[in-house]
Design an enzyme around this catalytic site. Structure first.
Site, PDB file in Angstrom:
ATOM      1  N   HIS A   1       0.856  -1.181   0.000  1.00  0.00           N
ATOM      2  CA  HIS A   1       0.000   0.000   0.000  1.00  0.00           C
ATOM      3  C   HIS A   1       0.893   1.231   0.000  1.00  0.00           C
ATOM      4  O   HIS A   1       1.977   1.232   0.603  1.00  0.00           O
ATOM      5  CB  HIS A   1      -0.882   0.019   1.251  1.00  0.00           C
ATOM      6  CG  HIS A   1      -1.393   1.380   1.611  1.00  0.00           C
ATOM      7  ND1 HIS A   1      -0.810   2.155   2.587  1.00  0.00           N
ATOM      8  CD2 HIS A   1      -2.422   2.109   1.102  1.00  0.00           C
ATOM      9  CE1 HIS A   1      -1.468   3.309   2.676  1.00  0.00           C
ATOM     10  NE2 HIS A   1      -2.441   3.310   1.798  1.00  0.00           N
TER      11      HIS A   1
ATOM     12  N   ASN B   1       0.584   5.844  -0.525  1.00  0.00           N
ATOM     13  CA  ASN B   1      -0.100   7.050  -0.990  1.00  0.00           C
ATOM     14  C   ASN B   1       0.754   8.267  -0.714  1.00  0.00           C
ATOM     15  O   ASN B   1       1.559   8.291   0.221  1.00  0.00           O
ATOM     16  CB  ASN B   1      -1.496   7.192  -0.367  1.00  0.00           C
ATOM     17  CG  ASN B   1      -1.452   7.611   1.085  1.00  0.00           C
ATOM     18  OD1 ASN B   1      -1.351   8.797   1.408  1.00  0.00           O
ATOM     19  ND2 ASN B   1      -1.531   6.643   1.985  1.00  0.00           N
TER      20      ASN B   1
ATOM     21  N   HIS C   1      12.597  -1.745   3.743  1.00  0.00           N
ATOM     22  CA  HIS C   1      12.937  -0.688   4.698  1.00  0.00           C
ATOM     23  C   HIS C   1      14.240   0.018   4.329  1.00  0.00           C
ATOM     24  O   HIS C   1      14.373   1.226   4.566  1.00  0.00           O
ATOM     25  CB  HIS C   1      13.026  -1.267   6.112  1.00  0.00           C
ATOM     26  CG  HIS C   1      11.691  -1.356   6.785  1.00  0.00           C
ATOM     27  ND1 HIS C   1      11.180  -0.360   7.569  1.00  0.00           N
ATOM     28  CD2 HIS C   1      10.749  -2.337   6.758  1.00  0.00           C
ATOM     29  CE1 HIS C   1       9.977  -0.710   8.016  1.00  0.00           C
ATOM     30  NE2 HIS C   1       9.694  -1.917   7.539  1.00  0.00           N
TER      31      HIS C   1
ATOM     32  N   GLY D   1     -16.669  11.084  -0.910  1.00  0.00           N
ATOM     33  CA  GLY D   1     -15.794  10.619  -1.979  1.00  0.00           C
ATOM     34  C   GLY D   1     -16.425   9.504  -2.791  1.00  0.00           C
ATOM     35  O   GLY D   1     -17.514   9.003  -2.478  1.00  0.00           O
ATOM     36  N   ARG D   2     -15.733   9.097  -3.813  1.00  0.00           N
ATOM     37  CA  ARG D   2     -16.238   8.071  -4.719  1.00  0.00           C
ATOM     38  C   ARG D   2     -16.061   6.695  -4.069  1.00  0.00           C
ATOM     39  O   ARG D   2     -14.936   6.251  -3.817  1.00  0.00           O
ATOM     40  CB  ARG D   2     -15.476   8.129  -6.053  1.00  0.00           C
ATOM     41  CG  ARG D   2     -16.012   7.182  -7.105  1.00  0.00           C
ATOM     42  CD  ARG D   2     -15.343   7.479  -8.446  1.00  0.00           C
ATOM     43  NE  ARG D   2     -15.884   6.620  -9.488  1.00  0.00           N
ATOM     44  CZ  ARG D   2     -15.340   5.458  -9.857  1.00  0.00           C
ATOM     45  NH1 ARG D   2     -14.256   5.016  -9.233  1.00  0.00           N
ATOM     46  NH2 ARG D   2     -15.874   4.747 -10.827  1.00  0.00           N
TER      47      ARG D   2
END
Length: 301
Positions: free
Chosen positions: A102, A104, A142, A259-260
């Site tokens: 994941h 973002n 990492h 939101g969508r």
């Protein structure tokens, strides 16, 4: 700043989807453009039923308008307008030996009634969720994260690694979602760093993503696995779902700002199992993973 960062994440979406589709070799990303009624929109790109990736999404959005009352309360502000853009991705591989990933990277602005910027910040991160623990993979992920952070300050990796361990924690299970990575939020201008310097930091983290993840995929994607190992993967995916629906601030923000829904729930895996009080055999590979998830580990020297 908002125009520059929005262009960056659009270019990064192209880079990441091209590389992941090439690794899969069968499935491609299908693009679904959408518009938000209150202002803005985005491009959702989803890959499904591939040889390597069972389901994944790499989404870009840029939304703006009046800040919802629930979020006004959260940010402790009055009637303001906002702009938010970001790239969010979740990749669920088919082979249980390949970890879910994941990431973002996002940017946020708020404006007063005159349209003047009254606040702005960056946020984001990237983290790894294995189903079978290969310590060298966790160390590699990492190490790449640390190298990208160290270019902007030796204090950043320890701080954002710790914040990741704390954030991706299923408190109701008393265990981590995975082996962590980086998590940062509200990176604002200060005497120590300008917004331009934070931009350089966040974009370097974004640029490091493929280096951190794709070598692991290439190394593990052709390993043999059994039905029992696949079952374990789906059981652990249940924990992933629990975190996203109970604790994840991004999910809650998306819902509160209308939101969508399809994009918000893109992160959920297609096949999940929920068993009553499931416990793996003692000293098994599955039990080893659970032991590691009980406390944060320093994966780099």
């Amino acid at each position: 700043m908002k125009d520059k960062f929005y262009q960056y994440i659009k270019d990064l979406q192209d880079t990441i989807t091209t590389e992941l589709a090439s690794i899969d070799g069968k499935a491609t990303f299908k693009e679904d453009p959408w518009e938000r009624e209150g202002g803005g929109g985005g491009k959702t790109r989803v890959i499904e039923n591939g040889d390597v990736f069972e389901k994944g999404g790499v989404n870009v959005s840029a939304v703006h308008g009046d800040l919802d009352p629930a979020m006004q309360k959260y940010f402790n502000v009055g009637d303001v307008q906002f702009f938010a853009c970001g790239l969010s991705l979740v990749i669920h591989p088919k082979n249980p030996m390949v970890p879910t990933v994941h990431a973002n990277w996002r940017y946020f602005e708020m404006y007063d009634q005159k349209g003047e910027v009254i606040d702005q910040w960056f946020g984001g991160g990237q983290d790894l969720t294995p189903y079978y623990l290969f310590e060298e993979d966790a160390k590699h992920f990492h190490q790449v994260c640390k190298r990208a952070c160290d270019a902007h300050g030796k204090d950043l990796y320890p701080q954002y690694k710790k914040q990741c361990d704390e954030y991706f924690w299923n408190a109701h299970r008393d265990e981590a979602r995975g082996v962590g990575g980086l998590f940062f939020d509200h990176l604002k201008a200060s005497p120590e760093r300008t917004m331009e310097e934070w931009y350089a930091f966040v974009t370097q983290i974004g640029d490091s993503f493929l280096e951190a993840y794709t070598p692991i995929v290439e190394k593990r994607k052709n390993l043999d696995y059994t039905k029992e190992q696949r079952d374990w993967q789906e059981i652990r995916r249940g924990r992933y779902v629990e975190f996203n629906l109970i604790h994840d601030k991004g999910t809650l923000f998306g819902l509160k700002t209308k939101g969508r829904i399809e994009s918000i729930f893109m992160s959920l895996p297609p096949h999940v199992q929920f068993h009553y009080d499931h416990r793996p055999p003692k000293n098994s590979a599955e039990a080893k993973l659970l032991k590691v998830l009980k406390k944060p580990i320093n994966w780099v020297e």
